[in-house]
Design a protein around this motif. Structure first.
Motif, PDB file in Angstrom:
ATOM      1  N   TRP A  21     -31.397  78.659  51.865  1.00  0.00           N
ATOM      2  CA  TRP A  21     -32.450  79.501  52.480  1.00  0.00           C
ATOM      3  C   TRP A  21     -31.785  80.590  53.084  1.00  0.00           C
ATOM      4  CZ3 TRP A  21     -36.753  77.234  55.876  1.00  0.00           C
ATOM      5  CH2 TRP A  21     -36.293  76.732  57.135  1.00  0.00           C
ATOM      6  N   ASP A  22     -30.499  80.360  53.950  1.00  0.00           N
ATOM      7  CA  ASP A  22     -30.281  81.209  54.636  1.00  0.00           C
ATOM      8  C   ASP A  22     -29.949  82.464  53.810  1.00  0.00           C
ATOM      9  OD1 ASP A  22     -29.388  78.803  55.824  1.00  0.00           O
ATOM     10  OD2 ASP A  22     -28.696  79.770  57.416  1.00  0.00           O
ATOM     11  N   GLN A  57     -32.869  73.086  49.532  1.00  0.00           N
ATOM     12  CA  GLN A  57     -33.622  73.754  50.472  1.00  0.00           C
ATOM     13  C   GLN A  57     -34.930  74.497  50.251  1.00  0.00           C
ATOM     14  OE1 GLN A  57     -30.655  75.966  52.807  1.00  0.00           O
ATOM     15  NE2 GLN A  57     -30.679  74.445  54.646  1.00  0.00           N
ATOM     16  N   GLY A 115     -34.616  71.853  55.815  1.00  0.00           N
ATOM     17  CA  GLY A 115     -33.899  73.106  56.547  1.00  0.00           C
ATOM     18  C   GLY A 115     -34.102  72.730  58.202  1.00  0.00           C
ATOM     19  N   ASP A 127     -33.279  69.987  60.326  1.00  0.00           N
ATOM     20  CA  ASP A 127     -32.606  68.985  60.076  1.00  0.00           C
ATOM     21  C   ASP A 127     -32.986  67.679  60.867  1.00  0.00           C
ATOM     22  OD1 ASP A 127     -31.326  71.127  59.096  1.00  0.00           O
ATOM     23  OD2 ASP A 127     -29.365  70.513  59.822  1.00  0.00           O
ATOM     24  N   TRP A 129     -33.620  71.481  66.230  1.00  0.00           N
ATOM     25  CA  TRP A 129     -35.107  71.651  65.718  1.00  0.00           C
ATOM     26  C   TRP A 129     -36.053  70.499  66.470  1.00  0.00           C
ATOM     27  CZ3 TRP A 129     -36.659  75.194  62.346  1.00  0.00           C
ATOM     28  CH2 TRP A 129     -35.541  75.816  61.519  1.00  0.00           C
TER      29      TRP A 129
HETATM   30  C1  GLC Z   1     -28.743  73.960  59.979  1.00  0.00           C
HETATM   31  C2  GLC Z   1     -30.261  74.291  59.718  1.00  0.00           C
HETATM   32  C3  GLC Z   1     -30.398  74.741  58.522  1.00  0.00           C
HETATM   33  C4  GLC Z   1     -29.448  75.838  57.926  1.00  0.00           C
HETATM   34  C5  GLC Z   1     -27.941  75.660  58.277  1.00  0.00           C
HETATM   35  C6  GLC Z   1     -27.100  77.022  57.717  1.00  0.00           C
HETATM   36  O1  GLC Z   1     -28.422  72.825  59.252  1.00  0.00           O
HETATM   37  O2  GLC Z   1     -31.070  73.351  60.353  1.00  0.00           O
HETATM   38  O3  GLC Z   1     -31.678  75.277  58.121  1.00  0.00           O
HETATM   39  O4  GLC Z   1     -29.636  76.356  56.638  1.00  0.00           O
HETATM   40  O5  GLC Z   1     -27.785  75.200  59.536  1.00  0.00           O
HETATM   41  O6  GLC Z   1     -27.454  77.870  58.843  1.00  0.00           O
END
Ligand code: GLC
Length: 434
Positions: A43-44, A115, A171, A173, A359
């Motif tokens: 999703w990044d 994700q 996402g 965590d 988070w």
């Molecule tokens: C962390 C975040 C996750 C993201 C990843 C890379 O694990 O919780 O959402 O995709 O980092 O940035």
């Protein structure tokens, strides 16, 4: 004068954000943050593409094409694509640990969980920006296959809602949302799980700002169970089976984009349309709580909601799911908090709140950005503007970090977690350019 100073500060921030995206680019994809996350994340990359959209839309396509090189034969889209083997030793759990084989691409290595599917939404934005139609169409088909995978493999009881099988799939965590599930994993289950964490070496105050070792062992415990099934299925007693309102709201928002785009590209999306209608019918039934006027995850194994207020409790606004009157109530509740920045990943009055811990309290820019986009769609421009200003102010004040102090009067001088964080940079670019 003041207006000019404000404008220059904004332009300066914009330039710094562009510089971060340039710095983090590795050929045809972008890493989330130097050292901490040295590969491509799912999703990044969707969010990063939004940062390229305004000035380099073709690069946005390149980013997504690189991600979808990691797509599996069954349509599944992994949460990490492990480009650059030389970095395997600097990240844990790396490609060898995942050992994803069946259906997975070869020789490119990937993880075995996914994700939130934000890419459909991004594709529509790219279409509107006028990108190359052939490249866009080929990506469209891949995103559609990914959504098909989700419905065919993850749908819960014909509800049109899909389950996640791991906290990393959300996402978010170490959100307090997952605590109750992790409480069901016994200490003796963790005896053979060895840790070789690198993340804690890369950030300041890691004992306060990152998940604890015991949590990490539980994350790996789940990975080991999934690995035994080649990440293709779960047994009925598998502990983590959740309908996450964030994952599902993003899926529904992206479905809408795919359905719109399908019409424009002449590609049939009937299957998704059917699932979308069913999902919209069940979303509130499973995930909305009347009493608090908020959304919560549904724990399939326990047959009940996890009633903890997190930023994700507001995220269905992104997908236009709550009625406008409800959205106004939800937003006013948050805007009227005197001490808190929008949107803390966990509300400060919840027992699981920790102000610096990942988070469990800090503000994350992607959540604010999605809620902001939703408010714009509702025509709630004043509220959207408030949220946008607060979000940009956070980054101006603390830097282009991974996450941010949730209190207005915080004595922190810097952001939290990884520095030079790509999605923070990308989404601030999009906010400024809008
Ligand atoms: C962390 C975040 C996750 C993201 C990843 C890379 O694990 O919780 O959402 O995709 O980092 O940035």
């Amino acid at each position: 004068m003041r207006a000019t100073g404000f404008f220059y500060a904004l332009m300066e921030l914009l330039q710094r954000c562009v510089a971060v995206l340039n710095k983090n680019r590795r050929g045809n994809f972008t890493i989330p943050s130097p050292r901490l996350y040295p590969f491509q994340w799912n999703w990044d990359s969707g969010f990063i593409a939004m940062g390229h959209l305004h000035d380099k839309p073709s690069l946005a396509l390149t980013e997504l094409e690189a991600l979808f090189n990691g797509q599996w034969e069954n349509g599944f889209l992994p949460h990490i694509v492990f480009y650059h083997e030389e970095n395997y030793k600097t990240y844990f759990p790396s490609a060898d640990y995942w050992n994803a084989k069946v259906n997975a691409p070869n020789p490119l290595k990937t993880s075995g969980i996914t994700q939130p599917p934000v890419h459909g939404y991004v594709l529509e934005a790219l279409f509107n920006a006028g990108v190359d139609k052939n490249r866009l169409t080929s990506l469209f088909k891949k995103v559609l296959r990914y959504h098909n995978y989700l419905y065919k493999n993850r749908e819960f009881n014909n509800s049109g809602l899909v389950a996640i099988w791991h906290n990393w799939e959300s996402g978010m965590d170490n959100s307090p949302w997952w605590d109750a599930v992790f409480d069901t994993i016994r200490d003796e289950d963790l005896e053979n799980i060895a840790l070789n964490r690198k993340d804690v070496l890369e950030v300041e105050e890691s004992s306060l700002t990152r998940p604890k070792n015991i949590d990490y062992k539980k994350y790996l415990y789940l990975i080991n169970l999934l690995k035994k099934q080649h990440y293709l299925s779960i047994s009925s007693d598998y502990p983590f089976q959740i309908i996450d309102p964030v994952f599902n709201a993003i899926l529904i928002r992206s479905n809408r984009s795919l359905i719109n785009l399908g019409k424009k590209l002449g590609i049939n999306t009937t299957f998704i349309e059917q699932k979308q209608a069913i999902g919209l019918n069940h979303f509130n039934e499973y995930l909305f709580d009347d009493l608090s006027n908020l959304y919560f995850p549904y724990n399939i194994k326990q047959g009940k909601q996890i009633k903890i207020e997190c930023s994700g409790s507001y995220l269905p606004v992104f997908a236009g799911i709550p009625d406008k009157s409800k959205v106004i109530e939800m937003m006013d509740k948050q805007i009227n908090q005197p001490d808190t920045m929008m949107f803390p990943s966990c509300a400060p009055y919840e027992p699981g709140f920790e102000k610096k811990n990942y988070w469990r309290g800090p503000v994350w820019i992607n959540m604010n950005w999605m809620i902001w986009k939703g408010l714009l769609d509702y025509g709630l421009y004043h509220k959207a503007e408030l949220l946008k200003t607060q979000t940009i102010d956070l980054v101006k004040k603390y830097g282009i970090f991974e996450y941010f102090p949730p209190f207005k009067n915080s004595d922190d001088t810097k952001g939290l977690g990884g520095a030079d964080f790509s999605w923070t940079a990308a989404l601030i670019i999009d906010m400024i350019k809008n």
